[in-house]
Scaffold this active site. Structure first.
Site, PDB file in Angstrom:
ATOM      1  N   ASN A  83      13.664 -41.625  -3.885  1.00 54.75           N
ATOM      2  CA  ASN A  83      14.860 -41.193  -3.131  1.00 54.75           C
ATOM      3  C   ASN A  83      15.320 -42.269  -2.140  1.00 54.75           C
ATOM      4  O   ASN A  83      16.305 -42.096  -1.439  1.00 54.75           O
ATOM      5  CB  ASN A  83      14.601 -39.863  -2.404  1.00 54.75           C
ATOM      6  CG  ASN A  83      13.475 -39.969  -1.389  1.00 54.75           C
ATOM      7  OD1 ASN A  83      12.910 -41.048  -1.183  1.00 54.75           O
ATOM      8  ND2 ASN A  83      13.146 -38.854  -0.745  1.00 54.75           N
ATOM      9  N   TYR A 104      -0.631 -34.960   7.511  1.00 52.94           N
ATOM     10  CA  TYR A 104      -0.590 -35.854   6.345  1.00 52.94           C
ATOM     11  C   TYR A 104      -1.864 -35.699   5.514  1.00 52.94           C
ATOM     12  O   TYR A 104      -1.817 -35.448   4.301  1.00 52.94           O
ATOM     13  CB  TYR A 104      -0.433 -37.300   6.830  1.00 52.94           C
ATOM     14  CG  TYR A 104      -0.546 -38.342   5.744  1.00 52.94           C
ATOM     15  CD1 TYR A 104       0.559 -38.702   4.990  1.00 52.94           C
ATOM     16  CD2 TYR A 104      -1.762 -38.977   5.480  1.00 52.94           C
ATOM     17  CE1 TYR A 104       0.464 -39.669   3.995  1.00 52.94           C
ATOM     18  CE2 TYR A 104      -1.870 -39.939   4.489  1.00 52.94           C
ATOM     19  CZ  TYR A 104      -0.759 -40.283   3.746  1.00 52.94           C
ATOM     20  OH  TYR A 104      -0.878 -41.231   2.763  1.00 52.94           O
TER      21      TYR A 104
END
Ligand code: UD2
Length: 317
Positions: A33, A147
């Site tokens: 992206n 994360y």
């Protein structure tokens, strides 16, 4: 020759992986992206008629589905991610979407389209605050960041798909990866990219604390080779493997090695230890050898040399 789909292909590790797969004669479908990835990382890959690229978000079902239908890959190397640990604290929703929902979307699309193999970019961050080294895949995993938690959850999700639907899933826990194309722009960027940027600007690097903390630094070319092996080796075993060297390097030692290679004195500025830093990180490379036939072959000095030469190449056209 195999057809491989690489998510996050325009990123640091993704672009090196795409380059190596192409070099070895494979057909590569890249998706990114461009949130943190850059098209300039793909300038070599884009020259190949065997490279195809789609700009799209991997966490969205439709583009992934269409891409799997079109590419019909033998394997997916899923590297697309929110890559910054600090950003996962600042943007936990984006962390969940890009590091966990995206894994679900990829697993589902792979299953629907009969893709037999997924290689997943996990991280040493899944170990969290481990105390006993070298870190072993069977050891405890208590992530200490959103994360690390999302990476561990993704590993579990994919292991479930492997068991339920007969997919081969290899989760690669990368340690401290370094090399050309690593983005040095954030204060939380990898230490080698930060030091290299400072030295290129003619300033001195900053060392947090006494510099005796250690990391297991692995060159990005080795990581790309681990990905290639995980995606193309004929064996069908699923598993989890540290992608590391098994060799510890202190930050002081890193500074000395860089100074020696550059042939000049480097006098780092020592400041207070960074909050939340771990003292040591060191992986056991044995499972990667057993599962993938992989062992890192680039020394720290050789990897740094490759990074330095790339800077020269960039500067001189
Ligand atoms: C990882 C994360 C970091 C943070 C940390 C938590 C990356 C790149 N970093 O850091 O965001 O979540 O895990 O444990 O994924 N250092 C310096 N000077 C600098 C930069 C770093 O001395 O300018 C030191 C730093 O204090 C550390 C070592 O270098 O001891 C490695 O730092 P790093 O950020 O490259 O990697 P790590 O594993 O500490």
């Amino acid at each position: 020759m195999a057809r491989i789909l690489v998510t996050g292909a325009a990123g640091f590790i993704g672009s090196h992986t795409a380059d190596l797969l192409l070099q070895e004669g494979n057909e590569v479908w890249g998706i990114d992206n461009l949130r943190t990835g850059r098209m300039s990382n793909l300038s070599a890959a884009s020259q190949s008629p065997r490279f195809h690229f789609v700009r799209a978000d991997v966490a969205k079902e439709k583009p992934c589905d269409e891409l799997m239908e079109k590419a019909k890959p033998a394997a997916v190397i899923h590297l697309a991610a929110l890559v910054s640990v600090p950003e996962s604290f600042e943007q936990p929703d984006e962390n969940f979407r890009l590091n966990l929902t995206a894994t679900h979307v990829i697993a589902e699309a792979a299953h629907r389209h009969g893709v037999k193999r997924i290689v997943f970019a996990s991280s040493a961050a899944v170990y969290g605050r481990a105390e006993s080294f070298p870190l072993d895949e069977r050891g405890i995993t208590i992530p200490v960041s959103p994360y690390g938690a999302a990476k561990l959850a993704s590993e579990s999700l994919l292991a479930g798909y492997a068991e339920s639907f007969g997919l081969t899933v290899r989760s690669c826990r990368y340690f401290n990866v370094f090399g050309p194309r690593q983005d040095p722009s954030s204060p939380y960027s990898g230490v080698i990219s930060r030091f290299w940027e400072k030295l290129g600007q003619g300033s001195q690097p900053t060392v947090f604390g006494d510099g005796e903390q250690t990391r297991d630094f692995i060159y990005v070319g080795d990581v790309a080779r681990a990905n290639l092996l995980a995606a193309t080796m004929p064996e069908v075993h699923s598993g989890v493997a540290n992608i590391c060297t098994g060799r510890p390097t202190s930050i002081n030692n890193l500074v000395q090695t860089m100074a020696r290679l550059l042939g000049r004195e480097v006098n780092p500025i020592h400041v207070a230890p960074r909050q939340g830093d771990i003292r040591h990180s060191l992986g056991s490379p044995q499972a990667a050898q057993a599962l993938l036939g992989f062992s890192a072959s680039t020394s720290l000095a050789d990897g740094l040399q490759a990074l330095f030469l790339r800077r020269d190449a960039d500067q001189h056209g």
